[in-house]
Scaffold this motif. Structure first.
Motif, PDB file in Angstrom:
ATOM      1  N   ASN A   9       0.675  -1.619   0.100  1.00 14.11           N
ATOM      2  CA  ASN A   9      -0.323  -0.037   0.039  1.00 14.11           C
ATOM      3  C   ASN A   9       0.765   1.521  -0.430  1.00 14.11           C
ATOM      4  O   ASN A   9       0.908   2.322  -0.898  1.00 14.11           O
ATOM      5  CB  ASN A   9      -1.382  -0.360   1.333  1.00 14.11           C
ATOM      6  N   SER A  10       2.166   1.740   0.738  1.00 18.06           N
ATOM      7  CA  SER A  10       2.778   2.116   1.041  1.00 18.06           C
ATOM      8  C   SER A  10       3.257   2.371  -0.364  1.00 18.06           C
ATOM      9  O   SER A  10       4.158   3.623  -0.894  1.00 18.06           O
ATOM     10  CB  SER A  10       3.573   2.386   1.862  1.00 18.06           C
ATOM     11  N   ILE A  11       3.788   1.108  -0.881  1.00 15.80           N
ATOM     12  CA  ILE A  11       4.552   1.458  -2.699  1.00 15.80           C
ATOM     13  C   ILE A  11       3.817   2.595  -3.640  1.00 15.80           C
ATOM     14  O   ILE A  11       3.559   3.236  -4.505  1.00 15.80           O
ATOM     15  CB  ILE A  11       4.616   0.751  -2.771  1.00 15.80           C
ATOM     16  N   ASN A  12       2.433   2.101  -3.998  1.00 15.77           N
ATOM     17  CA  ASN A  12       1.733   2.142  -4.196  1.00 15.77           C
ATOM     18  C   ASN A  12       0.698   3.685  -3.760  1.00 15.77           C
ATOM     19  O   ASN A  12       0.701   4.396  -5.630  1.00 15.77           O
ATOM     20  CB  ASN A  12       0.148   1.161  -4.231  1.00 15.77           C
ATOM     21  N   SER A  13       1.038   3.877  -3.210  1.00 10.67           N
ATOM     22  CA  SER A  13       0.623   5.322  -2.867  1.00 10.67           C
ATOM     23  C   SER A  13       1.898   5.978  -2.994  1.00 10.67           C
ATOM     24  O   SER A  13       1.991   7.221  -3.978  1.00 10.67           O
ATOM     25  CB  SER A  13       0.444   5.650  -0.947  1.00 10.67           C
ATOM     26  N   ILE A  14       2.800   5.718  -2.758  1.00  9.65           N
ATOM     27  CA  ILE A  14       4.344   6.985  -3.670  1.00  9.65           C
ATOM     28  C   ILE A  14       3.984   6.932  -4.927  1.00  9.65           C
ATOM     29  O   ILE A  14       4.149   8.257  -5.585  1.00  9.65           O
ATOM     30  CB  ILE A  14       5.185   6.195  -3.427  1.00  9.65           C
ATOM     31  N   LYS A  15       4.433   5.879  -5.443  1.00  8.86           N
ATOM     32  CA  LYS A  15       4.158   5.472  -6.939  1.00  8.86           C
ATOM     33  C   LYS A  15       2.348   6.981  -7.352  1.00  8.86           C
ATOM     34  O   LYS A  15       2.763   7.718  -8.846  1.00  8.86           O
ATOM     35  CB  LYS A  15       3.414   4.773  -7.217  1.00  8.86           C
ATOM     36  N   GLU A  16       0.974   6.351  -7.427  1.00 10.45           N
ATOM     37  CA  GLU A  16      -0.166   7.685  -6.852  1.00 10.45           C
ATOM     38  C   GLU A  16       0.577   9.288  -7.105  1.00 10.45           C
ATOM     39  O   GLU A  16       0.593   9.967  -7.742  1.00 10.45           O
ATOM     40  CB  GLU A  16      -1.323   7.409  -6.477  1.00 10.45           C
ATOM     41  N   GLY A  17       1.277   9.663  -6.003  1.00  9.43           N
ATOM     42  CA  GLY A  17       2.220  10.678  -6.037  1.00  9.43           C
ATOM     43  C   GLY A  17       2.437  11.403  -7.250  1.00  9.43           C
ATOM     44  O   GLY A  17       2.369  12.384  -7.408  1.00  9.43           O
ATOM     45  N   LEU A  18       3.755  10.428  -7.314  1.00 12.55           N
ATOM     46  CA  LEU A  18       4.816  10.455  -8.573  1.00 12.55           C
ATOM     47  C   LEU A  18       3.708  10.579  -9.703  1.00 12.55           C
ATOM     48  O   LEU A  18       4.131  11.440 -10.274  1.00 12.55           O
ATOM     49  CB  LEU A  18       6.071   9.326  -8.636  1.00 12.55           C
ATOM     50  N   ASN A  19       3.262  10.102 -10.012  1.00  4.38           N
ATOM     51  CA  ASN A  19       2.243   9.924 -11.110  1.00  4.38           C
ATOM     52  C   ASN A  19       1.606  11.321 -11.291  1.00  4.38           C
ATOM     53  O   ASN A  19       1.098  11.975 -12.348  1.00  4.38           O
ATOM     54  CB  ASN A  19       1.376   9.205 -11.454  1.00  4.38           C
ATOM     55  N   THR A  20       0.765  12.041  -9.900  1.00  6.89           N
ATOM     56  CA  THR A  20       0.233  12.786  -9.774  1.00  6.89           C
ATOM     57  C   THR A  20       1.081  14.237 -10.630  1.00  6.89           C
ATOM     58  O   THR A  20       1.074  15.334 -11.257  1.00  6.89           O
ATOM     59  CB  THR A  20      -0.834  13.322  -8.517  1.00  6.89           C
ATOM     60  N   VAL A  21       2.681  14.774  -9.609  1.00  6.40           N
ATOM     61  CA  VAL A  21       3.245  15.344  -9.556  1.00  6.40           C
ATOM     62  C   VAL A  21       3.790  15.213 -11.412  1.00  6.40           C
ATOM     63  O   VAL A  21       3.652  16.569 -11.487  1.00  6.40           O
ATOM     64  CB  VAL A  21       4.388  15.279  -8.225  1.00  6.40           C
ATOM     65  N   GLY A  22       3.793  14.208 -11.429  1.00  7.60           N
ATOM     66  CA  GLY A  22       3.921  13.866 -13.169  1.00  7.60           C
ATOM     67  C   GLY A  22       3.157  14.792 -13.926  1.00  7.60           C
ATOM     68  O   GLY A  22       3.625  15.730 -14.664  1.00  7.60           O
ATOM     69  N   ASN A  23       2.057  14.694 -14.515  1.00  6.90           N
ATOM     70  CA  ASN A  23       1.085  15.313 -14.483  1.00  6.90           C
ATOM     71  C   ASN A  23       0.386  16.411 -14.413  1.00  6.90           C
ATOM     72  O   ASN A  23       0.612  16.744 -15.511  1.00  6.90           O
ATOM     73  CB  ASN A  23      -0.321  14.091 -14.227  1.00  6.90           C
TER      74      ASN A  23
END
Length: 90
Positions: A9-23
């Motif tokens: 869950n922590s890894i998925n949360s980090i990935k989603e955060g990075l995608n949001t910043v990138g977008n």
């Protein structure tokens, strides 16, 4: 909750955060490019409706690339300046 599930869950949360910043970064760059393309079109005395959609998108894409390169250049210059100051101040 198991430790494996918590880690996943922590890894998925980090990935989603990075995608949001990138977008958000990509959207910001595109908005800047659209503004500049629209200014250039108006400066030439044309109406945006007169430009083919494919041509317009190509102009925005090219300018987006240029803006990203400019941002990267400024960021690297800033980093080099900080490194240089660090070496000077030792």
């Amino acid at each position: 909750m198991s430790p494996e599930k918590l880690l996943e869950n922590s890894i998925n949360s980090i990935k989603e955060g990075l995608n949001t910043v990138g977008n958000k970064y990509d959207n910001h760059i595109r908005e800047k490019a659209v503004e500049k393309v629209n200014e250039k079109i108006h400066d030439k005395g044309l109406n945006i409706d007169q430009i083919e959609q494919d041509d317009y998108e190509a102009m925005v894409s090219d300018l987006s690339k240029d803006i990203k390169e400019d941002y990267a250049k400024k960021a690297s210059q800033g980093l080099l300046a900080v490194i240089g100051l660090d070496f000077l101040l030792g």
